[in-house]
Structures are given as structure tokens and as C-alpha cells.
Write an enzyme that holds these catalytic residues in place. Structure first.
Site, PDB file in Angstrom:
ATOM      1  N   ALA A  61      37.576  41.648  45.024  1.00  7.16           N
ATOM      2  CA  ALA A  61      35.971  41.619  45.408  1.00  7.16           C
ATOM      3  C   ALA A  61      35.908  41.016  46.723  1.00  7.16           C
ATOM      4  O   ALA A  61      36.606  40.098  47.141  1.00  7.16           O
ATOM      5  CB  ALA A  61      35.125  40.889  44.316  1.00  7.16           C
ATOM      6  N   GLY A 100      39.436  41.801  41.373  1.00  7.52           N
ATOM      7  CA  GLY A 100      39.230  43.167  41.339  1.00  7.52           C
ATOM      8  C   GLY A 100      40.048  44.245  41.704  1.00  7.52           C
ATOM      9  O   GLY A 100      39.841  45.278  41.048  1.00  7.52           O
ATOM     10  N   GLU A 123      40.355  34.717  39.933  1.00 11.22           N
ATOM     11  CA  GLU A 123      38.978  34.301  39.760  1.00 11.22           C
ATOM     12  C   GLU A 123      38.559  32.995  39.314  1.00 11.22           C
ATOM     13  O   GLU A 123      37.965  32.494  39.857  1.00 11.22           O
ATOM     14  CB  GLU A 123      38.240  35.545  38.862  1.00 11.22           C
ATOM     15  CG  GLU A 123      38.226  36.877  39.534  1.00 11.22           C
ATOM     16  CD  GLU A 123      39.221  37.783  39.149  1.00 11.22           C
ATOM     17  OE1 GLU A 123      40.365  37.309  38.689  1.00 11.22           O
ATOM     18  OE2 GLU A 123      38.933  39.005  39.183  1.00 11.22           O
TER      19      GLU A 123
END
Ligand SMILES: CCCCCC/C=C/CC(=O)SCCNC(=O)CCNC(=O)[C@H](O)C(C)(C)COP(=O)(O)OP(=O)(O)OC[C@H]1O[C@@H](n2cnc3c(N)ncnc32)[C@H](O)[C@@H]1OP(=O)(O)O
Length: 720
Positions: A61, A100, A123
Site C-alpha cells: 500500500a 499489500g 505491516e
């Protein structure tokens, strides 16, 4: 964005395009949605390949979007649409597939990775969890224990490990996209029923409860108050206990809590701050992008004590030739053995042969450094000795050799003035153990050339360090801020606290060790020597009644008194705590110290009062932060990010609290200012508690967020 082309007649090739790492920005997500729709709707297309441009699949992301109003198609339905497709979709992974990016690949029906690719779900290091199905698909694909490991640590795995774990189906040695297209052609007509990971049952390990209890205990122990690792365990548990869609709901719920938390903001700030510090600049205008480093093929280390040995190892591990000099024969022999052992153990850990062993030559003669490109002096922390070494180096080394000093506090300019070419001199302040600790302070003086700074910064990077360029002053950034912090801890003991109470407060805050346990580990004699050098110690001990004032400032001789008793910490088995034997590491409360403290208070008419954790944190941390503001005001650090990275990587500041300056912003600058004023009033003889003018100015200008402080600092400097 995503580019669409048809290749080999029937393969729809989707290329993610968002330099430098093809992060999944709103435009990229929209591009994927559009191109997948196009490929699935094109009757000529029988299978699809997704890749990234410029040799990188996808860095996940777009972290820069997190603080904004996120628009564009969300990731979860986008990945579901890919998985539900009735044509095979193959991920061609080059470079990195992270966060992501890997979740996108897990939505594909097949994954082919280049042998040099790295994959992971990092993450957790940004205070988040893999919320695009990562916590639900990965355990279904590779099993719960392996998924727990990858998701809670965030570690990146090589393509080989990914293949072994079952994350990828194949590894390609050459063009991954070509291999993926060929593969896509071969599976075009195959059923996809067994390729949709979300439909797999999650394997339930037999030791289910023990496994999750163990995982939870492990993250709670190592994370020290960080909430993301705990949420990661909870999300994986949901995968193992609930049907896929319910697991996805749990993932979403947990992510929503993390996403808006201060910890996520702090960790994401650290991510960008770590990259920002490599873009250094000096007050004279010299900058990272206009200063060219000189290559270093051969380097030398002078002095093979603990620091010198670690530095020699770190240098040799880069693959360059190293000359290690130690004038004392016995010390040289011991060092040679120790360095070889460290290199062998390091190579074994990484599954390599210790090639670096052959990169080091040893000598007791300083003449051996005559042809090196850069020298790091690491002799005993004594100005007279270092001066002598620099005079010798200046005479011995070939013209242009960079001369660096590994000092933790001494004046780099003064050392530079001992040489013929002061522009070639910089400080390289390593942290012990030097081959392990990630931080390096690169210290420039007014005469240091931009090329010398650039070369030291680049060398640091080569050694795997996070290097921060800072100006020259007593203690540079890290140790300068440490001084008022330690001083407050001593004062707290005088006023009623115990080492246990102070350490507990700091450890609950997130430091791996409180100030007193840390002092016992590094040795009380280190600070004692410095205080003696500063003339602080003698005046008290001579009379047998140490006064608690030095030149009108409050002073605590507690550390000096312990040293006078031979209590130097772990190495002597006694310090602020007691240990089973010298060198032992388990600190135990020491009744002797408690009665000593009581007697000390009585002798000085000090009445112990109740001190709580809040006061410990406010006094120790705010005074350290205040010194950080002074450092910014003095131009010793270019920005708050430099200070924060130094504290996170060198001093155990909990990363999920972002570093001291970021933390000040989180607490509220007005609150920090008000509390400092409060304590300054209560302790008028402690100048460090006097709030610094930059802090006042920032509060007066409405307490701007940390990324806007540089504007205020610039204005302040232009007015001086
Ligand atoms: C309710 C909300 C729902 C949201 C659901 C979606 C959640 C998804 C979770 C995620 O995907 S979070 C992101 C996970 N990814 C990462 O943590 C990877 C971070 N990047 C890296 O580890 C490295 O950058 C790299 C990809 C391994 C490349 O390393 P390299 O050393 O080659 O380059 P860098 O100097 O690190 O980076 C270059 C440049 O790119 C910027 N950058 C890197 N990754 C991102 C990213 N994911 N988003 C935005 N920007 C990124 C980095 O800041 C550098 O920029 P600079 O300006 O040149 O300094």
C-alpha cells in the site's frame, strides 16, 4: 497506474507503474481494477499475468496515503475479484512483493518469483496488520505456525524460502515475466477450483491453544507495549477458528483499531524518518545530493579494544580490505582471536563461509596504514592519546586519506586541528557492539569537507548502519541528551525513588532497559571518568562529605560514591543492583544499596517522598526532549527526524512511540512546556529543566506537527 497489453496471442499482461516501488496508490488500484476487467472481458485472452515495472513487483500500500482521505477502489474487493476470475491469473514477482503487494499476489492463482526476489508482510512494523486478506489467506496456504512467524515479525523471506514454505509455486532464474507468460499459457485451460486460497480450509494444528498462547507471550515480551503484533496474532487465530468471510470481518475490525492508533502514526513516521536522515545537509549548505563520496577500497582501524574489534568486523563484512592496528602485542593477539571468532559466528549464522576472515591483516605498527583510503581511530577515550594518534596518522597516511575518530563525546574539531588536512577529518560514533548496533553518528566539524561526510555516510550504509550526520558538540546528539536524563534519575533517587521504581516506569514505557540497569550494563566507571575529567568529582569526595551543588547547580554524587566503593555494575557484580557474580546479567534488588540510600538521604537532610511513574517519565523524558530542542536550536541536528532515529536505533527508545521529538508532539508541546516549567519552579537549581526557546516558539506558533518544525527552526536561525 497499470498498463495493459496482450502478449503471446492470448495472455493479458498487466504492469503496475508507480515508481519507485509500484506502491498501490489510488491510481494503481484503479488501474488494476480497470485492466483486470478488460482482460477478463477480452475473449482473445485466456490467462493473465500481473507484474511490476522496473524489476519490482509491488512495495505494498502507498504509505503516504495513510494520513489522507483515502480514495480510489479498496484493496479487498479488488483482490477478491482477481481470485474469483474464471481465467488463471499469475503473479510475476521480481524485486519485492511486500504487504499489500504480497496480498495481491496471494489473490492470484499462481505465483512465480525471481530467485533474487524478497517477499513479506511487514505491516506489523508500520503498526498495522495485513488487512487485505493476508492474515486469512497466508495461514490457509502455508499453515498457522509459519504464517504467525511471517505476520508477527514482518520479516522478508527470500524466493528460495518462499518456495519451501509454499508461498510461491516456482522460482525463475532469468526473466520472471517471460517465465510467467509461458506458465500462464500452459495453465490457460486448467480448472481453478483448487487455486483459490480463500476456499482452502485453514489447517488446525494439534497444539492449537499452546501455539497461540506461546505466540501471544512471545509478542508481548518482545513488543513491550506495541499493539500491532498482538492484533496480528488475534487475526491469525480468527483464520484458524472462523470461516473465511468471518475471519475477514475480524481482520477488518482489528485493522480499524490499529489504523487510527498513535502507534501506527509513530511507526510510519519512523519509516519515513529513517529514509529522510540519509538525505543529510550541513549548516554550510553542503548536501547529500551534491556531495560525491570517494570509494573506500581499503580501510584501517586503530586500537583493538571492544569498539575497535566490532568496527573491524563491520568493515571486513562489507568485503573491503582492512588493516587492524594495535600497538600492544598481547592485546593484538587476543583481538585477532576475538575478531576471527566474531566473523566465524556471523558467517555461520548467515549460512556463509567466513570469507571476511581473509580480508583483515593485523599489525602493531601504525606505518601499516600508509596506503589505506580511510582510517577509523578507536583507541581509549582520552584526548591526549587521540591527539597523538591523529598527529601520527597525518604524517603516515597517503594524501587524501580520510581520518575518522570513534569518539562518543570528545571534540572532533580539536582532533582535526592536529592534522595537516582538517577537511578530511570526521567523527564516526559507533555504538557497542559495533558490528551489531545499527546506529552510526557521523560527526562533522566546521572544517569537514562535504566529501568526507558523504564518504563516511556511504561507508556506514555499506556496513548496514543507519547513519545520521550531526554537528560537533559535547556528546553529539545521543549522549548530549542522555546527560540530563541520567541526572534526573539520580535526583529522583535522592527524593524518594528507588532504581527499581525508575527502571520499571521506563521499561513499561517501552525501553528495553531502565536507566539504572543500563548503567550497570555499560559500567558506572564510564560516567565517573567523564565527571572526574570535568572536575565534578574531586570537590566532594576530598572532604568525605560530598556536596550536592557544583557551581550553583544541583549535583548528585550518588554515582561517584558507588564507584568509590568499587561498584562498577555488572562487571564487578555490584552497582545499582546486585548480581550473582561479576559478569552475570540478572539484576537483583540490593538491600545494601537501599540502606546506603537511606543513610545518604539522612546525611543530607533529604526527606523521601512518594514518587509515581508519571513523575519519573515526565522528569526523565521531558528533560531529554528539552535538550533535543536545544540541539535543534543550535543546529547540531538538522531536524527532529535525525534525533528520533538516533534514539530509536541507538538508545532503545520504543519505535512505536516514534522517538523523543515525535513523542513530544504526540503528548502536546504545550503540555511538555507546562510540565517543564512546573518542575523548573520546584527545582530552580537544575538548569536543564529550563524550557528552551525553540520549544516556547513552537508552542507560540500553535504547536505545528513535527514535519513542519524545520520551518520554525529555519526562521529562528535566520533571525540569529
Ligand atoms: C483501513 C485501511 C485499509 C488499508 C489496507 C491496506 C493495507 C496494506 C498494508 C500495506 O501494504 S502497508 C505497506 C507495506 N509495505 C512495506 O512496508 C514496504 C515498505 N518499503 C520497503 O520496505 C522498501 O522501500 C523496499 C520496497 C524494500 C525498497 O527498498 P529500497 O531500499 O530499494 O528503497 P527505499 O529507500 O526503502 O524506498 C525508496 C522510496 O520509496 C518509498 N517507499 C517505499 N515503499 C513505499 C510504500 N509502500 N509507500 C510509499 N512509499 C514507499 C520510500 O519512502 C523511498 O522514498 P524516498 O522519497 O526516495 O525516500
Amino acid at each position: 497506474m497499470a498498463q495493459y497489453t496482450r502478449v503471446s496471442g492470448s495472455v493479458g499482461l498487466i504492469t503496475l507503474q508507480n515508481p519507485p516501488v509500484n506502491a498501490l496508490s489510488a491510481a494503481v488500484r484503479q488501474g488494476i481494477v480497470d485492466t483486470v476487467k478488460r482482460a477478463l472481458g477480452d475473449p482473445k485472452v485466456k490467462s493473465v499475468v500481473i507484474c511490476g515495472q522496473n524489476g519490482i513487483f509491488c512495495g505494498g500500500a502507498d504509505i503516504k496515503e495513510f494520513g489522507t482521505n483515502m480514495s480510489g477502489p479498496p484493496l479487498v474487493p479488488m483482490i477478491h475479484a482477481i481470485e474469483a476470475a474464471n481465467k488463471p491469473v499469475v503473479a510475476a514477482i521480481e524485486g519485492s512483493a511486500l504487504g499489500g503487494g504480497l496480498e495481491l499476489a496471494l489473490g492470484c492463482h499462481y505465483r512465480i518469483a525471481h530467485s533474487k526476489a524478497r517477499l513479506g508482510l511487514p505491516e506489523v512494523s508500520l503498526g498495522l496488520l495485513p488487512a487485505a486478506g493476508g492474515t486469512q489467506r497466508l495461514p490457509r496456504l502455508i499453515g498457522v505456525p509459519a504464517a504467525l512467524d511471517l505476520i508477527t515479525t514482518g520479516r522478508h523471506v527470500t524466493a528460495a524460502e518462499a518456495l519451501q514454505l509454499g508461498v510461491v509455486d516456482r522460482v525463475a532464474e532469468h526473466s520472471t515475466v517471460d517465465a510467467a507468460v509461458k506458465f500462464a499459457l500452459s495453465v490457460a485451460a486448467k480448472s481453478l477450483d483448487a487455486r483459490r486460497i480463500s476456499t482452502y480450509p485453514c489447517p488446525r494444528p494439534s497444539d492449537f491453544d499452546a501455539l497461540f498462547e506461546g505466540a501471544m507471550q512471545k509478542v508481548r515480551q518482545s513488543a513491550r507495549g506495541a499493539i500491532a503484533p498482538v492484533a496480528c496474532v488475534q487475526a491469525v487465530r480468527a483464520a484458524a477458528t472462523r470461516p473465511y468471510l468471518q475471519g475477514m470481518e475480524r481482520e477488518k475490525e482489528l485493522m480499524a483499531t490499529l489504523f487510527t492508533s498513535g502507534q501506527a502514526r509513530a511507526l510510519q513516521y519512523c519509516f519515513f524518518a529513517q529514509r529522510a536522515v540519509s538525505k543529510w545537509n550541513m549548516p554550510n549548505g553542503a548536501r547529500w545530493d551534491t556531495s560525491k563520496p570517494r570509494p573506500v577500497h581499503k580501510a584501517a582501524v586503530i586500537g583493538l579494544g571492544t569498539m575497535g574489534r566490532g568496527i573491524a568486523v563491520a568493515l571486513a563484512q562489507t568485503g573491503m580490505s582492512v588493516v587492524a592496528v594495535e600497538t600492544q602485542e598481547k592485546q593484538l593477539m587476543e583481538a585477532k582471536q576475538a575478531v576471527s571468532g566474531m566473523l566465524e559466528r556471523g558467517a555461520k549464522r548467515r549460512g556463509l563461509t567466513p570469507a571476511a576472515l581473509h580480508k583483515i591483516s593485523y599489525s602493531h605498527d601504525i606505518q601499516a596504514v600508509a596506503d589505506v583510503d580511510l582510517v577509523i581511530e578507536a583507541v581509549f577515550e582520552d584526548m591526549a592519546l587521540k591527539k597523538k594518534v591523529f598527529q601520527q596518522l597525518s604524517a603516515v597516511c597517503k594524501p587524501g586519506t580520510f581520518l575518522c575518530t570513534n569518539t562518543s563525546a570528545l571534540d572532533v574539531d580539536h582532533l582535526a586541528s592536529q592534522t595537516r588536512n582538517p577537511e578530511l577529518v570526521v567523527g564516526m560514533h559507533f555504538f557497542a557492539p559495533a558490528h551489531v548496533m545499527k546506529l552510526l553518528e557521523v560527526v562533522y566539524g566546521p572544517q569537514s569537507s562535504p566529501q568526507a561526510v558523504a564518504t563516511a555516510m556511504q561507508l556506514g550504509k555499506k556496513m548496514g548502519k543507519v547513519s545520521v550526520a550531526v554537528g560537533n558538540c559535547r556528546g553529539f546528539v545521543g549522549n548530549r541528551m542522555l546527560k540530563p536524563y541520567i541526572e534526573q534519575a539520580f535526583f529522583l533517587l535522592e527524593e524518594g525513588a528507588t532504581p527499581e521504581l525508575v527502571d520499571r516506569a521506563l521499561e513499561e514505557f517501552g525501553f528495553p532497559m531502565g536507566v539504572f540497569r543500563m548503567s550497570d550494563l555499560s559500567g558506572l566507571d564510564v560516567g565517573w571518568r567523564v565527571r572526574k575529567g570535568d572536575g565534578l568529582v574531586e570537590s566532594g569526595s576530598a572532604s568525605g562529605q560530598p556536596t550536592r551543588l557544583r557551581e550553583g547547580r544541583r549535583y548528585s554524587p550518588l554515582g561517584d560514591l558507588l564507584c568509590e566503593q568499587g561498584r562498577f555494575g555488572q562487571k564487578t557484580g555490584r552497582g545499582w543492583y546486585q548480581y550473582d557474580k561479576p559478569g552475570s546479567r540478572v539484576a537483583r534488588s540490593d538491600p545494601w544499596f537501599h540502606s546506603f540510600l537511606e543513610e545518604y538521604r539522612a546525611r543530607h537532610g533529604l526527606v523521601a517522598r512518594r514518587i509515581d511513574h508519571q513523575e519519573v517519565l515526565e522528569r526523565c523524558l521531558y528533560v531529554l526532549i528539552n535538550e533535543g530542542f536545544r540541539i535543534l536550536e543550535d543546529g547540531i541536528a538538522a531536524g527532529p527526524e535525525d534525533i528520533d532515529i538516533i534514539y530509536v536505533f541507538g538508545y532503545g527508545w520504543p519505535r512505536h512511540r516514534g522517538g523523543p521529538m515525535f513523542y513530544a508532539g504526540m503528548v502536546g508541546l504545550a503540555t511538555v512546556l507546562e510540565r517543564l516549567e512546573h518542575y523548573r519552579q520546584a527545582h530552580p537549581d537544575v538548569p536543564y529543566l529550563q524550557p528552551c526557546s525553540l520549544l516556547r516558539r513552537l508552542v507560540a506558533s500553535g504547536s505545528p506537527p513535527v514535519h513542519r518544525w524545520r520551518e520554525v527552526i529555519k526562521k529562528l536561525h535566520s533571525q540569529l
